[in-house]
Design an enzyme around this catalytic site. Structure first.
Site, PDB file in Angstrom:
ATOM      1  N   GLU A 173      39.470  54.973  47.359  1.00  0.00           N
ATOM      2  CA  GLU A 173      38.279  55.777  47.684  1.00  0.00           C
ATOM      3  C   GLU A 173      37.356  55.966  46.472  1.00  0.00           C
ATOM      4  OE1 GLU A 173      39.481  59.415  49.586  1.00  0.00           O
ATOM      5  OE2 GLU A 173      40.319  58.377  51.317  1.00  0.00           O
ATOM      6  N   TYR A 244      39.870  59.778  59.563  1.00  0.00           N
ATOM      7  CA  TYR A 244      40.619  60.935  60.068  1.00  0.00           C
ATOM      8  C   TYR A 244      39.812  61.630  61.164  1.00  0.00           C
ATOM      9  CZ  TYR A 244      43.507  60.432  55.856  1.00  0.00           C
ATOM     10  OH  TYR A 244      44.349  59.953  54.882  1.00  0.00           O
ATOM     11  N   GLU A 292      44.568  54.344  55.653  1.00  0.00           N
ATOM     12  CA  GLU A 292      44.707  55.784  55.893  1.00  0.00           C
ATOM     13  C   GLU A 292      44.050  56.081  57.229  1.00  0.00           C
ATOM     14  OE1 GLU A 292      43.693  58.704  52.929  1.00  0.00           O
ATOM     15  OE2 GLU A 292      44.199  57.341  51.271  1.00  0.00           O
TER      16      GLU A 292
END
Length: 506
Positions: A173, A244, A292
């Site tokens: 990231e 997410y 992720e």
């Protein structure tokens, strides 16, 4: 009752499932490592200090690869701190999560545990505060047989054979302002290219994952990938995606359609990769590593800057419900529907921190509702993904617009001919009658067919969860056999449910 239909035809192939699609993630964050997978004083601890009860749940989950050691943590991590005699390892401040890192668990301990639970490590290198030299040294430590400083040091530490780690992440990231050492796309691209080149000189057999933007909502998204790939395209194999989801302001319909956003995210990154390929006249294709993804109620997290310094604190330990599990199952369907380009997927994380497995220090370990669709998809979603295009009702959502009520994909085992259909009914109130046309599946027509319908659903309370006191409050149930008549199967999917229908010849 709603009605929908779909056709399963072995000729409509999307791609082979890479088993690494069902991977997970272990970061030095909160209690993922300490009192999660590792707790020397626990009654179930093995001779290495790792919890046997947690390890067994990890084995049952079926995760071929485990990404390590971060995440945000890796951008300030000195890997050398976690090798050698434990009594001599330094205690450090972890700036990412304002925690004190004991370094009791490092690369040697993690790789050993990883393989004891049936997984392979996916190692990340620090491109935040470090760079080329630290990365090439770590690779030499893990993968070179012997006869050099770092490889002989590994042997001295008790591992005579090289670890042979094949999958490596070039940082994490790096466009995120929260990231230690965050940078621009051009600067990151140059550093990633230099690091990749040096690492391939040490071990040409490795695969490398370059950092995509930290999320599709970032202002850098899109231009970051294009700029970074212009520097790295011929040196890397994958671009990372992180995504997410959570329910916002009671808008459950939009939350249940989260996979629509993941579909768009994946397709956007694929388009960018292919644009750079065309513009640069490159021959190979870059694939994707969604390393992720999960449901994460980020609005409940107070933020790193408000944390007090602590060792292995309780951080981001979300408790998941049936609703969350249905969303996780739907996100897995999205990954499978893009199996031609998505080759790695890491559910973040494995234990305690936004995880399918929970544990208590000195106490029990149990599984959350999200564990079940992941474990069943990992077990039965192996083979070739088939393109299914359901026809049926749609519903309006505030965040995603009009979305299909039914989402589905099918995976065929090419050896046995067995077909597994994964499906989600997003409607919160109405069941859905589904007609499945199997006439093109010769193995499943005319012979004796055994069908099993497994569902995750709760009529009484969609917010039901599991806990240490009630570890099996939410488990999948079987709705009985599935009848195939004239090459068709008729099913009923309960409202707000994740479903697995497995069809095999008897």
């Amino acid at each position: 009752m709603h009605h929908a239909a779909l056709t399963i035809d072995p000729a409509f192939r999307i791609g082979e499932v890479d088993p690494r699609l069902y991977s997970s993630f272990v970061e030095h964050l909160g209690r993922c490592v300490y009192t999660g997978i590792y707790e020397p004083g626990h009654p179930s601890a093995d001779e290495h200090g790792f919890r046997r009860d947690v390890a067994e749940l990890v084995r049952r989950l079926g995760v071929p690869v485990l990404r390590y050691p971060g995440g945000n943590f890796v951008s300030g991590y000195n890997w050398e701190d976690g090798i050698g005699p434990r009594a001599e390892r330094p205690r450090r401040l972890d700036l990412a999560w304002r925690s004190i890192e004991s370094n009791e668990v490092g690369v040697d301990e993690f790789v050993g545990w990883c393989r004891r639970v049936g997984s392979e490590p996916m190692m990340a290198v620090n491109l935040g505060t470090r760079g080329v030299d630290a990365a090439r040294s770590l690779l030499e430590y893990t993968n070179h047989p012997s006869g050099t400083y770092w490889s002989d040091l590994r042997r001295k530490h008790g591992s005579p054979d090289p670890y042979g780690i094949k999958l490596w992440c070039l940082g994490n990231e790096m466009d995120g302002p929260w990231q230690t050492g965050f940078t621009t796309a051009r600067e990151y691209g140059r550093l990633a290219a230099q690091t990749a080149q040096a690492m391939r000189q040490v071990d040409p057999s490795i695969e490398l994952v370059a950092c995509g933007s930290s999320g599709s909502g970032m202002p850098t998204f899109g231009t970051w990938e294009a700029t970074m790939l212009a520097e790295t395209y011929d040196l890397v194999d994958y671009v990372s995606l992180h995504s997410y989801y959570q329910e916002h302001d009671g808008d459950r319909d939009s939350f249940l359609a989260s996979a629509v956003d993941l579909d768009r995210f994946i397709e956007s990154v694929v388009a960018t990769c292919d644009h750079v390929r065309a513009a640069g006249k490159h021959r190979k294709r870059i694939n994707l590593s969604v390393d992720e993804w999960n449901v994460w109620y980020q609005s409940r997290f107070v933020g790193q800057e408000r944390l007090d310094w602590a060792e292995a604190p309780r951080l981001i330990e979300d408790t998941y419900s049936v609703v969350d599990a249905v969303v996780v199952g739907d996100l897995l369907i999205s990954l499978l529907r893009h199996a031609d380009r998505v080759k790695v997927g890491c559910l973040a994380q494995l234990v305690n921190v936004i995880a399918p497995i929970r544990s208590e220090p000195g106490g029990p370990a149990w599984v959350q509702p999200t564990y079940h669709p992941f474990a069943l998809t990992s077990r039965h979603g192996r083979g070739t993904v088939l393109r299914v295009e359901p026809t049926g009702p749609v519903q309006e959502t505030a965040r995603h617009g009009e979305v299909p009520t039914l989402t589905a994909t099918a995976v065929r085992d090419d050896e046995s001919g067995a077909v597994t259909l994964f499906a989600v009914n997003r409607d919160q109130r109405e069941p859905l009658a589904l007609d499945v046309d199997l006439r093109a599946c010769g193995d499943l027509v005319g012979g004796e067919v055994t069908g099993e319908h497994v569902v995750l659903h709760d009529d009484a309370d969609p917010e039901a969860t599991n806990s240490a006191e009630a570890p099996e409050r939410v488990t999948p149930s079987r709705l009985g056999g599935v009848t195939v008549d004239g090459g068709r199967a008729s099913l009923v999917l309960p409202p707000l449910s994740w479903n697995m229908i497995r069809l095999t010849t008897g």
